[in-house]
Write a protein that holds these residues in place. Structure first.
Motif, PDB file in Angstrom:
ATOM      1  N   MET A 100       0.843  -1.197   0.000  1.00  0.00           N
ATOM      2  CA  MET A 100       0.000   0.000   0.000  1.00  0.00           C
ATOM      3  C   MET A 100       0.882   1.253   0.000  1.00  0.00           C
ATOM      4  SD  MET A 100      -3.214   0.714  -0.157  1.00  0.00           S
ATOM      5  CE  MET A 100      -4.311  -0.486   0.575  1.00  0.00           C
ATOM      6  N   MET A 118       0.828   4.093  -2.735  1.00  0.00           N
ATOM      7  CA  MET A 118       0.651   5.484  -2.323  1.00  0.00           C
ATOM      8  C   MET A 118       1.761   6.374  -2.911  1.00  0.00           C
ATOM      9  SD  MET A 118      -1.830   6.735  -0.617  1.00  0.00           S
ATOM     10  CE  MET A 118      -2.839   6.634   0.815  1.00  0.00           C
ATOM     11  N   TYR A 124     -12.522   9.772  -5.153  1.00  0.00           N
ATOM     12  CA  TYR A 124     -12.830   8.460  -5.711  1.00  0.00           C
ATOM     13  C   TYR A 124     -11.969   8.130  -6.922  1.00  0.00           C
ATOM     14  CZ  TYR A 124     -16.396   7.765  -2.333  1.00  0.00           C
ATOM     15  OH  TYR A 124     -17.028   7.574  -1.144  1.00  0.00           O
ATOM     16  N   LYS A 125     -11.689   9.166  -7.713  1.00  0.00           N
ATOM     17  CA  LYS A 125     -10.790   8.932  -8.848  1.00  0.00           C
ATOM     18  C   LYS A 125      -9.428   8.457  -8.348  1.00  0.00           C
ATOM     19  CE  LYS A 125     -12.746  12.077 -12.230  1.00  0.00           C
ATOM     20  NZ  LYS A 125     -12.692  13.468 -12.677  1.00  0.00           N
ATOM     21  N   LEU A 166      -8.800   7.039  -5.564  1.00  0.00           N
ATOM     22  CA  LEU A 166      -8.950   5.729  -4.948  1.00  0.00           C
ATOM     23  C   LEU A 166      -8.891   4.620  -5.997  1.00  0.00           C
ATOM     24  CD1 LEU A 166      -9.266   5.087  -2.024  1.00  0.00           C
ATOM     25  CD2 LEU A 166     -11.732   5.028  -2.293  1.00  0.00           C
ATOM     26  N   VAL A 167      -9.519   4.873  -7.130  1.00  0.00           N
ATOM     27  CA  VAL A 167      -9.510   3.880  -8.208  1.00  0.00           C
ATOM     28  C   VAL A 167      -8.081   3.663  -8.701  1.00  0.00           C
ATOM     29  CG1 VAL A 167     -10.240   3.447 -10.588  1.00  0.00           C
ATOM     30  CG2 VAL A 167     -11.890   4.299  -8.920  1.00  0.00           C
ATOM     31  N   LEU A 198      -5.330   4.210  -6.942  1.00  0.00           N
ATOM     32  CA  LEU A 198      -4.582   3.536  -5.878  1.00  0.00           C
ATOM     33  C   LEU A 198      -4.881   2.043  -5.880  1.00  0.00           C
ATOM     34  CD1 LEU A 198      -2.738   4.051  -3.361  1.00  0.00           C
ATOM     35  CD2 LEU A 198      -4.818   3.958  -2.013  1.00  0.00           C
ATOM     36  N   LYS A 199      -6.144   1.735  -6.103  1.00  0.00           N
ATOM     37  CA  LYS A 199      -6.556   0.332  -6.106  1.00  0.00           C
ATOM     38  C   LYS A 199      -5.842  -0.434  -7.224  1.00  0.00           C
ATOM     39  CE  LYS A 199     -10.591  -0.900  -7.773  1.00  0.00           C
ATOM     40  NZ  LYS A 199     -10.587  -1.954  -8.743  1.00  0.00           N
ATOM     41  N   PHE A 257      -2.276  -0.926  -6.264  1.00  0.00           N
ATOM     42  CA  PHE A 257      -2.181  -1.885  -5.170  1.00  0.00           C
ATOM     43  C   PHE A 257      -2.286  -3.316  -5.702  1.00  0.00           C
ATOM     44  CE2 PHE A 257      -4.322  -4.619  -2.061  1.00  0.00           C
ATOM     45  CZ  PHE A 257      -3.450  -4.517  -0.990  1.00  0.00           C
ATOM     46  N   PHE A 258      -3.316  -3.552  -6.525  1.00  0.00           N
ATOM     47  CA  PHE A 258      -3.513  -4.922  -7.010  1.00  0.00           C
ATOM     48  C   PHE A 258      -2.444  -5.349  -8.012  1.00  0.00           C
ATOM     49  CE2 PHE A 258      -7.962  -4.597  -5.404  1.00  0.00           C
ATOM     50  CZ  PHE A 258      -7.876  -5.687  -4.570  1.00  0.00           C
ATOM     51  N   ALA A 259      -1.925  -4.364  -8.746  1.00  0.00           N
ATOM     52  CA  ALA A 259      -0.862  -4.703  -9.700  1.00  0.00           C
ATOM     53  C   ALA A 259       0.260  -5.413  -8.963  1.00  0.00           C
ATOM     54  CB  ALA A 259      -0.339  -3.450 -10.375  1.00  0.00           C
ATOM     55  N   GLN A 260       0.556  -4.939  -7.747  1.00  0.00           N
ATOM     56  CA  GLN A 260       1.646  -5.560  -7.012  1.00  0.00           C
ATOM     57  C   GLN A 260       1.163  -6.700  -6.131  1.00  0.00           C
ATOM     58  OE1 GLN A 260       4.052  -2.894  -4.632  1.00  0.00           O
ATOM     59  NE2 GLN A 260       5.335  -4.640  -4.186  1.00  0.00           N
ATOM     60  N   TYR A 261      -0.019  -6.538  -5.610  1.00  0.00           N
ATOM     61  CA  TYR A 261      -0.544  -7.555  -4.705  1.00  0.00           C
ATOM     62  C   TYR A 261      -0.688  -8.897  -5.408  1.00  0.00           C
ATOM     63  CZ  TYR A 261      -3.555  -9.831  -1.325  1.00  0.00           C
ATOM     64  OH  TYR A 261      -4.073 -10.721  -0.422  1.00  0.00           O
ATOM     65  N   ASP A 296     -16.213   2.243 -12.097  1.00  0.00           N
ATOM     66  CA  ASP A 296     -15.362   1.821 -10.999  1.00  0.00           C
ATOM     67  C   ASP A 296     -15.472   2.763  -9.792  1.00  0.00           C
ATOM     68  OD1 ASP A 296     -13.953  -0.419 -10.561  1.00  0.00           O
ATOM     69  OD2 ASP A 296     -11.999   0.465 -10.987  1.00  0.00           O
ATOM     70  N   ALA A 297     -15.429   4.058 -10.081  1.00  0.00           N
ATOM     71  CA  ALA A 297     -15.459   5.040  -8.994  1.00  0.00           C
ATOM     72  C   ALA A 297     -16.785   4.978  -8.242  1.00  0.00           C
ATOM     73  CB  ALA A 297     -15.225   6.439  -9.545  1.00  0.00           C
ATOM     74  N   ILE A 320     -16.802   1.853  -6.076  1.00  0.00           N
ATOM     75  CA  ILE A 320     -15.939   1.950  -4.893  1.00  0.00           C
ATOM     76  C   ILE A 320     -16.616   2.862  -3.867  1.00  0.00           C
ATOM     77  CG2 ILE A 320     -14.383   3.945  -5.252  1.00  0.00           C
ATOM     78  CD1 ILE A 320     -12.084   1.906  -4.908  1.00  0.00           C
ATOM     79  N   PHE A 330      -9.887  -4.319  -0.705  1.00  0.00           N
ATOM     80  CA  PHE A 330      -8.967  -3.204  -0.870  1.00  0.00           C
ATOM     81  C   PHE A 330      -9.202  -2.119   0.183  1.00  0.00           C
ATOM     82  CE2 PHE A 330      -8.577   1.108  -2.679  1.00  0.00           C
ATOM     83  CZ  PHE A 330      -7.197   1.189  -2.743  1.00  0.00           C
ATOM     84  N   TYR A 360      -3.898   0.059   6.661  1.00  0.00           N
ATOM     85  CA  TYR A 360      -2.714   0.869   6.352  1.00  0.00           C
ATOM     86  C   TYR A 360      -2.810   2.228   7.035  1.00  0.00           C
ATOM     87  CZ  TYR A 360       0.164   4.069   3.564  1.00  0.00           C
ATOM     88  OH  TYR A 360       1.039   5.035   3.165  1.00  0.00           O
ATOM     89  N   ASN A 385       8.410  -3.555 -10.221  1.00  0.00           N
ATOM     90  CA  ASN A 385       7.478  -4.417  -9.503  1.00  0.00           C
ATOM     91  C   ASN A 385       6.043  -4.349  -9.996  1.00  0.00           C
ATOM     92  OD1 ASN A 385       9.389  -5.555  -8.020  1.00  0.00           O
ATOM     93  ND2 ASN A 385       8.814  -4.668  -6.068  1.00  0.00           N
ATOM     94  N   SER A 386       5.833  -3.633 -11.087  1.00  0.00           N
ATOM     95  CA  SER A 386       4.482  -3.621 -11.618  1.00  0.00           C
ATOM     96  C   SER A 386       4.458  -4.429 -12.893  1.00  0.00           C
ATOM     97  CB  SER A 386       4.019  -2.207 -11.934  1.00  0.00           C
ATOM     98  OG  SER A 386       4.141  -1.421 -10.810  1.00  0.00           O
ATOM     99  N   GLU A 387       3.861  -5.571 -12.807  1.00  0.00           N
ATOM    100  CA  GLU A 387       3.715  -6.395 -13.993  1.00  0.00           C
ATOM    101  C   GLU A 387       2.889  -5.620 -14.997  1.00  0.00           C
ATOM    102  OE1 GLU A 387       4.481 -10.247 -15.685  1.00  0.00           O
ATOM    103  OE2 GLU A 387       5.160  -9.332 -13.821  1.00  0.00           O
TER     104      GLU A 387
END
Lengths: 187, 369
Positions: free
Chosen positions: A125, A129, A170-171, A173-174, A176-177, A180-184, B3-4, B7, B46, B53, B310-312
């Protein structure tokens, strides 16, 4: 062993991030951890790091629903920091150090393992960030970490109103998400 | 649902901020739409992670405040910290996470074998941790290659195969002079010998005739007499800028066999807004350095150069205009005046499978030691 009422209150206060409680725990335990680390190959900087990490483990523990500490807070903190420091020594290949215990020690393996798992996600995270850029980073930190209300954030970031700030949030956040998932999912 | 919006809904749902009707509607929707439900589950996960976090972050913040306060008051002692700037103190606290974050922000050049690159030192530092791992991997590849070599010795060329310390990709753009385009950083690995290898294992000696480290481009000429003449390349070089979202594919040698990948142009600039590069969303691994990136019309839009550590799927590609420029520069500065680049790509209008079939023979491994 049952905890005294006072100790229970300490833990509740810690879970609520009560400043005074944090200060109290600091005052009562810091020198103990400094002694532990410095007497075992560490510097006072190391001690500060280890104490901080130990506090985070305790904090995580205190937030678990229905958790119980089966020993004194002092013993727990000492055991956690001791284990963390041993791990660090092993990583630095200063292994084989035998710690002369100045306190009673209990097993904290499970808690440390949980902490390490948390730490992995925390780092992911943190990286996400650090990659989203401004103003997203500051905006999300203001909202999620410092819990500032939307209208105040709108003010500080010069958005015309709270709704605009919210849309922006929200933009961010999307984004960041995604990061986050790219690495997670990779890890 | 966007998406926004989703979320937003997930967050209000988690925090109990929905009205009863909205909540019922939301739950009903999740029940009836498994796909949507999956998306919501992902978002909830998430948001929970973000909450954890934020909590920890805030707690650390409080710890630091407390520690500074108590140190100032002389209640707790911190010899090393005393008298040092607070920034330094905070740096020490955070250095671990900062180091990881920094290494994540780094980019890795995509070349099988040992990693070095034309990128600046700072970036090299960021990619350092990967080096050993890839060396190990490389050794595994080598032993595997050897085994494969032993199995197939009958079929492959009679020439003894040269040992290679690395593997990258390059592609034939001109058949009059047998010119191959690849990355400049690839050449750093070839201290002694440089050669190319086709997909049948035949090796041919090559030499660099043009290198531009700034744009990470190099052009090699195959000097080996055994190299048989090819027909002109089936792809052209795109002159104008690729469009965002444009579908693309790459072919390269992340392993000892050609590998196809597809994706799309995801940004018009590269790492830290570097205008030499596009960012594409596609898979690329070590060995893909120098792979051509081709759009559906059969135009080359760029060359794979690096990816985010680290970003695929965050891959940086040198824009085709810089390839064109490199070729023009080479034309002017050398005797190779009869360079001819395909202008009417025969790939145009074919389906993907036949496009790949036509292109793959023009793509080579770049090797050396």
């Amino acid at each position: 062993m049952n905890l005294s009422e006072e100790e229970k209150q300490l833990l509740v206060g810690l879970a609520n991030k009560d400043n005074q409680i944090i200060e109290l725990i600091y005052k009562e335990n810091y020198s103990m951890i400094t002694n532990l680390v410095i007497n075992n190959n560490g510097s006072s900087d190391d001690a500060a790091d280890i104490f901080q990490e130990g506090m985070i483990v305790l904090f995580e523990k205190s937030k678990q629903p229905g958790f119980e500490l089966h020993c004194q807070l002092k013993t727990y903190l000492y055991s956690v920091c001791r284990r963390l420091w041993l791990k660090k020594l092993q990583q630095q290949k200063k292994g084989g150090v035998k710690i002369e215990d100045i306190e009673q020690v209990i097993s904290v393996e499970e808690d440390i393992e949980l902490h390490e798992r948390n730490q992995v996600n925390f780092t992911i995270m943190e990286n996400a960030m650090s990659k989203i850029g401004e103003p997203c980073k500051s905006l999300l930190e203001a909202y999620y970490i410092h819990k500032k209300p939307m209208h105040q954030i709108a003010d500080e970031f010069s958005y015309t109103n709270a709704d605009n700030a919210k849309t922006q949030k929200y933009k961010c956040l999307v984004r960041l998400k995604k990061l986050f998932f790219a690495q997670y999912k990779n890890g | 649902m966007e998406d926004a919006l989703l979320i937003d809904a997930a967050e209000r749902y988690l925090r109990g901020e929905m009205s009863i009707q909205e909540k019922e509607f939301f739950e009903e929707m999740r029940k009836n739409n498994a796909e949507l439900d999956q998306l919501v589950v992902e978002k909830i996960f998430f948001l929970n992670e973000l909450d954890k976090y934020s909590e920890t972050k805030h707690f650390i913040h409080l710890l630091n405040e407390t520690s500074s306060k108590l140190t100032e008051q002389g209640i707790i002692e911190k010899n090393a910290v005393k008298g040092r700037a607070k920034v330094v103190f905070l740096w020490n606290k955070y250095k671990k996470t900062i180091a990881v974050a920094a290494s994540i922000a780094g980019i890795v050049s995509i070349i099988g074998g040992i990693l070095t690159s034309v990128f600046n030192n700072n970036k090299i530092n960021n990619i350092k941790p990967l080096v050993e791992k890839i060396k190990e991997q490389d050794n595994k590849y080598k032993s595997l290659e050897k085994k494969i070599g032993q199995l197939n010795t009958g079929n492959i060329s009679n020439k003894p195969k040269a040992e290679s310390k690395f593997r990258a990709t390059g592609f034939l753009v001109d058949v009059n002079n047998n010119l191959i385009v690849t990355n400049a950083h690839v050449l750093n690995e070839a201290k002694n010998q440089l050669f190319i290898e086709d997909n049948k294992g035949n090796q041919f000696i090559a030499k660099p005739v043009f290198v531009n480290n700034e744009n990470d481009l190099a052009i090699l000429q195959i000097t080996d007499e055994d190299f048989k003449k090819y027909l002109p390349a089936p792809f052209g070089i795109k002159k104008n800028v690729a469009e965002l979202g444009e579908q693309i594919f790459t072919l390269g040698y992340p392993k000892q066999e050609i590998v196809y990948n597809e994706g799309y142009v995801s940004a018009k600039n590269g790492y830290q807004m570097d205008t030499v590069f596009y960012q594409i969303s596609a898979t690329a691994n070590e060995g893909n350095s120098g792979s051509p990136v081709i759009n559906k019309n059969g135009d080359l839009i760029g060359v794979v150069s690096s990816r985010e550590t680290n970003s695929e799927g965050v891959v940086f590609v040198i824009k085709s205009s810089f390839i064109q420029k490199a070729i023009n520069d080479l034309k002017q500065s050398s005797e190779l005046t009869n360079i001819r680049i395909t202008t009417n790509p025969s790939l145009r209008g074919s389906d993907r499978v036949s496009q790949v079939k036509k292109v793959q023979d023009y793509i080579f491994m770049i090797k050396g030691n």
